[in-house]
Design a protein around this motif. Sequence first.
Motif, short mmCIF file in Angstrom:
data_model
loop_
_atom_site.label_atom_id
_atom_site.label_comp_id
_atom_site.label_asym_id
_atom_site.label_seq_id
_atom_site.Cartn_x
_atom_site.Cartn_y
_atom_site.Cartn_z
N ARG A 139 0.83 -1.21 0.00
CA ARG A 139 0.00 0.00 0.00
C ARG A 139 0.86 1.25 0.00
N VAL A 140 1.93 1.25 0.76
CA VAL A 140 2.81 2.42 0.79
C VAL A 140 3.48 2.62 -0.56
N VAL A 141 3.99 1.53 -1.16
CA VAL A 141 4.68 1.65 -2.45
C VAL A 141 3.74 2.17 -3.53
N GLU A 142 2.54 1.61 -3.62
CA GLU A 142 1.60 2.06 -4.65
C GLU A 142 1.16 3.51 -4.42
N THR A 143 1.00 3.87 -3.16
CA THR A 143 0.63 5.26 -2.87
C THR A 143 1.73 6.22 -3.28
N VAL A 144 2.97 5.86 -2.96
CA VAL A 144 4.10 6.71 -3.34
C VAL A 144 4.21 6.81 -4.86
N ILE A 145 4.00 5.68 -5.56
CA ILE A 145 4.06 5.71 -7.02
C ILE A 145 2.98 6.63 -7.58
N GLY A 146 1.74 6.49 -7.11
CA GLY A 146 0.66 7.35 -7.61
C GLY A 146 0.90 8.81 -7.33
N ALA A 147 1.36 9.11 -6.09
CA ALA A 147 1.62 10.51 -5.74
C ALA A 147 2.78 11.07 -6.55
#
Length: 401
Positions: A139-147
């Motif tokens: 969840r953290v990785v995907e959030t960072v990628i999207g942001a």
Amino acid sequence: MPAVPDSVIDIARRHNQPVVVQTLRSTVGAVLAYLVALQLTNDPVPLLAPLTALLVVQVTLYATLTTGARRVVSVVAGVLVAVGFSELVGLSWWSLGLLILFALVLGRLLRVEESVNEVAISGMLVLGVAHVSQTALSRVVETVIGAAVGMLLNLVLAPPVYVQPASEAIETLAGRMRGLLLEIGSGTGQVSRQESVEWLYQARRLDQDIAWVDVELTRAEESLRLNPRVRQGELARLVLRSGLDTLEICAVVLRTLCRSLADLAAERSDEPVYPDRTAAPLRDLMWHLARAVDCFGRLITAQVSASAERAEQDLAQALLDGRATRQRIAGLLVGEMERHPERWQLQGALLANIDRLLDELDVERRSQMLAEATERYQQRRRPQDARALVDRARDALRRSR
């Protein structure tokens, strides 16, 4: 050659509007975030990355950067809270309640603003899965990628600057005030109680127009922040904001002026408010004021977008004519007060409001206010940058004198 359909022309004209810009950028950002997440993660369907990009991409660069940062902080905080709770107490009704409470309080302390609920949501989603650590990392990785994709998109393709819509909104506000003054001028003699009350209602509705212009100007100010397209954005912001402040004061004065006319009309019943010898110059004065307001609106926007020389000349002439007509009316109203001494307060209030309008629209007074605002801004920037801004502002003020 075939004619271009009106619908296509309308779309072309609207391409720079916030809704259109937001839609296109959000779509592109979400797709790019999904493609990047497919390459960088093991999740076969990394939908959290495009979801984050949809939430992060905003109309302005400043909003995108701040939203992206708050989004990442809220997700990381929620994941850390969930990991801690999973290690200590696991999932139960009371631990879920404690997690939500703690997450919301933590979100307030971190000042993530609209992303406060995201702290609790992230915590709940992670706490409810079997493999907490793996889900948390994903969840953290995907959030960072999207942001990151959302912020980089607006850095590479800088959003448009919304100074022009704000300028048009100010011109529209000035135009509505001009229309009201012209309407008042056309009926200053044989004005009825109903007409004067309608003028008062129109003057009160200007508050809604001012609120709309303020929204447009706030968007323009935000679009100037951190935008690589902008070189003299702060000067534009100062000019437009000072112009709106002046028009807002004029709207208040105009409302008071309409109140005085309504009270005068109520006392005269079926008789004219003013005889022809007074009504004619008063009508001319209202026309001069209407012209001055219109010129002021054009002057504010011209200083941002083009030469303001013509607007300056027109405004100066309108104020000069207005003051000359005001002197004539002052003498005539003295005679009115001698014939009707019980109305001296209303007549004096009418003159005072006219004087206030003329003073507020005066270029010299506005130039002084803008110079003071620029000097205050000097304290918030580096000395060399501030000095250059002050010099540019003073050059603009010299042209308006």
